[in-house]
Design a protein around this motif. Structure first.
Motif, short mmCIF file in Angstrom:
data_model
loop_
_atom_site.label_atom_id
_atom_site.label_comp_id
_atom_site.label_asym_id
_atom_site.label_seq_id
_atom_site.Cartn_x
_atom_site.Cartn_y
_atom_site.Cartn_z
N PHE A 106 8.05 -29.27 149.38
CA PHE A 106 7.67 -27.99 149.98
C PHE A 106 6.65 -27.23 149.13
CE2 PHE A 106 10.82 -28.87 153.09
CZ PHE A 106 10.39 -28.17 154.21
N LYS A 107 6.61 -27.46 147.83
CA LYS A 107 5.53 -26.89 147.03
C LYS A 107 4.20 -27.42 147.56
CE LYS A 107 3.38 -26.88 142.48
NZ LYS A 107 3.39 -27.44 141.12
N ALA A 108 4.14 -28.73 147.76
CA ALA A 108 2.90 -29.33 148.30
C ALA A 108 2.59 -28.77 149.68
CB ALA A 108 3.02 -30.85 148.34
N ASN A 109 3.61 -28.63 150.52
CA ASN A 109 3.40 -28.06 151.86
C ASN A 109 2.83 -26.65 151.78
OD1 ASN A 109 4.48 -30.41 152.95
ND2 ASN A 109 6.47 -29.50 153.39
N LEU A 110 3.36 -25.85 150.88
CA LEU A 110 2.89 -24.47 150.72
C LEU A 110 1.44 -24.43 150.25
CD1 LEU A 110 6.10 -23.01 149.09
CD2 LEU A 110 5.10 -22.23 151.27
N LEU A 111 1.05 -25.41 149.45
CA LEU A 111 -0.31 -25.45 148.90
C LEU A 111 -1.27 -26.22 149.79
CD1 LEU A 111 0.57 -26.08 145.14
CD2 LEU A 111 -0.12 -23.91 146.22
N GLY A 112 -0.75 -26.82 150.88
CA GLY A 112 -1.59 -27.61 151.76
C GLY A 112 -2.03 -28.92 151.13
N GLU A 113 -1.20 -29.44 150.23
CA GLU A 113 -1.51 -30.69 149.53
C GLU A 113 -0.61 -31.82 150.02
OE1 GLU A 113 -2.66 -28.37 145.38
OE2 GLU A 113 -0.91 -29.68 145.40
N ARG A 114 -1.02 -33.04 149.74
CA ARG A 114 -0.18 -34.20 150.04
C ARG A 114 0.87 -34.31 148.95
NH1 ARG A 114 -1.88 -38.07 153.61
NH2 ARG A 114 -0.80 -39.62 152.34
N HIS A 115 2.09 -34.61 149.34
CA HIS A 115 3.15 -34.70 148.34
C HIS A 115 3.40 -36.13 147.86
CE1 HIS A 115 5.67 -36.01 151.66
NE2 HIS A 115 5.37 -34.88 152.30
N GLY A 116 3.03 -37.11 148.63
CA GLY A 116 3.15 -38.49 148.20
C GLY A 116 4.54 -39.10 148.32
N PHE A 117 5.51 -38.35 148.81
CA PHE A 117 6.86 -38.89 148.96
C PHE A 117 7.03 -39.55 150.32
CE2 PHE A 117 7.52 -35.65 145.71
CZ PHE A 117 8.36 -36.32 144.81
N THR A 118 7.81 -40.61 150.37
CA THR A 118 8.15 -41.27 151.63
C THR A 118 9.63 -41.13 151.93
OG1 THR A 118 8.44 -43.38 150.48
CG2 THR A 118 6.26 -42.93 151.43
N ALA A 119 10.34 -40.43 151.05
CA ALA A 119 11.78 -40.18 151.22
C ALA A 119 12.10 -38.88 150.49
CB ALA A 119 12.60 -41.34 150.65
N THR A 120 13.29 -38.36 150.74
CA THR A 120 13.69 -37.10 150.11
C THR A 120 14.50 -37.34 148.83
OG1 THR A 120 15.62 -36.93 151.53
CG2 THR A 120 13.60 -35.79 152.25
N ASN A 121 14.36 -38.50 148.25
CA ASN A 121 14.91 -38.81 146.94
C ASN A 121 14.03 -39.90 146.35
OD1 ASN A 121 16.61 -38.70 144.66
ND2 ASN A 121 18.44 -38.47 145.95
N THR A 122 14.20 -40.17 145.09
CA THR A 122 13.41 -41.20 144.43
C THR A 122 14.28 -42.45 144.25
OG1 THR A 122 14.05 -40.34 142.26
CG2 THR A 122 11.97 -39.54 143.19
N PRO A 123 13.64 -43.61 144.18
CA PRO A 123 14.44 -44.83 143.98
C PRO A 123 15.22 -44.81 142.66
CG PRO A 123 12.19 -45.39 144.64
CD PRO A 123 12.22 -43.91 144.38
N GLU A 124 14.59 -44.28 141.62
CA GLU A 124 15.26 -44.22 140.32
C GLU A 124 15.95 -42.87 140.16
OE1 GLU A 124 11.52 -42.27 140.32
OE2 GLU A 124 11.84 -44.39 140.74
N THR A 125 16.99 -42.85 139.36
CA THR A 125 17.72 -41.62 139.09
C THR A 125 17.32 -41.10 137.72
OG1 THR A 125 19.59 -42.43 140.39
CG2 THR A 125 20.01 -40.57 138.92
N PRO A 126 16.78 -39.90 137.65
CA PRO A 126 16.40 -39.35 136.33
C PRO A 126 17.64 -39.01 135.50
CG PRO A 126 16.12 -37.69 138.04
CD PRO A 126 16.52 -38.96 138.73
N THR A 127 17.44 -38.92 134.20
CA THR A 127 18.52 -38.46 133.34
C THR A 127 18.73 -36.97 133.58
OG1 THR A 127 17.05 -37.84 131.51
CG2 THR A 127 17.88 -40.14 131.55
N LEU A 128 19.84 -36.45 133.14
CA LEU A 128 20.10 -35.02 133.27
C LEU A 128 19.04 -34.21 132.53
CD1 LEU A 128 21.84 -32.69 134.29
CD2 LEU A 128 23.30 -33.00 132.27
N ALA A 129 18.64 -34.66 131.35
CA ALA A 129 17.63 -33.93 130.57
C ALA A 129 16.29 -33.91 131.31
CB ALA A 129 17.47 -34.56 129.19
N MET A 130 15.89 -35.03 131.87
CA MET A 130 14.63 -35.09 132.62
C MET A 130 14.70 -34.18 133.83
SD MET A 130 14.03 -39.23 132.38
CE MET A 130 12.99 -39.27 133.82
N LEU A 131 15.82 -34.23 134.53
CA LEU A 131 15.99 -33.42 135.74
C LEU A 131 16.00 -31.93 135.40
CD1 LEU A 131 16.30 -33.84 138.75
CD2 LEU A 131 18.77 -33.99 138.41
N ARG A 132 16.71 -31.59 134.35
CA ARG A 132 16.77 -30.18 133.93
C ARG A 132 15.37 -29.66 133.61
NH1 ARG A 132 21.19 -28.45 129.74
NH2 ARG A 132 22.15 -27.38 131.47
#
Length: 177
Positions: free
Chosen positions: A53-79
């Motif tokens: 939605f940040k990309a949508n608000l800016l009128g940019e392409r977001h590059g995602f094909t799903a609403t999650n990523t294949p890999e799971t980030p660590t808690l530190a990366m996510l935070r």
């Protein structure tokens, strides 16, 4: 929706994200591996949708094909990623005029369908979407014996503006015409 309300809601979102990330850090990933992984996946989903939605608000392409990523980030990366994006949204809504908030934007969902929403609707969606999924993470924590934070808007408002609580707040309300 006025800008002051949007700013308050995004301060609330940042606070609620921080509170739940801190609680999630207390979940023993060794003892509750599946629950920990599921909670990270849900939080990552919230973050991906916020990024889309940040990309949508800016009128940019977001590059995602799903609403999650294949890999799971660590808690530190996510935070870290969530903290940066929450800060971006706070800056974004601080500069948003009421007219800009009412402007309707066209965008594509990750499934390719087209959509239209006002900026204010997009922003409100992020607040409600995140709250819904934070609740699911809270249930996971409860199942693992951890009391989740009380991350309701009323709790946030009363902690950040304690003058809203008690007899003084009630007296102020009664004094208003």
């Amino acid at each position: 929706m006025n800008n002051e309300t949007l700013q308050s809601l995004f301060h609330y979102k940042r606070w609620a994200d921080d509170e739940l990330l801190a609680a999630l850090a207390t979940l023993d990933a060794t003892q509750y591996g599946e629950a920990h992984h599921t909670a990270l996946r849900i939080f990552n989903h919230i973050h991906v949708v916020d990024t889309i939605f940040k990309a949508n608000l800016l009128g940019e392409r977001h590059g995602f094909t799903a609403t999650n990523t294949p890999e799971t980030p660590t808690l530190a990366m996510l935070r870290s990623a969530i903290s940066k994006l929450d800060a971006w949204y706070l800056d974004y809504v601080a500069d948003l005029s009421e007219a800009d908030g009412e402007a309707v934007l066209s965008f594509n969902f990750v499934d390719g369908d087209q959509g239209q929403m006002s900026r204010a609707e997009m922003l409100l969606h992020l607040v409600t979407h995140g709250g819904y999924h934070r609740g699911a993470i809270g249930r996971i924590l409860v199942q693992c014996g951890i009391t989740p934070p009380r991350d309701t808007l009323t709790t946030f408002l009363h902690r950040s503006e304690p003058e809203r609580r008690g007899d003084a707040a009630l007296a102020d309300d009664k004094a208003r015409p």
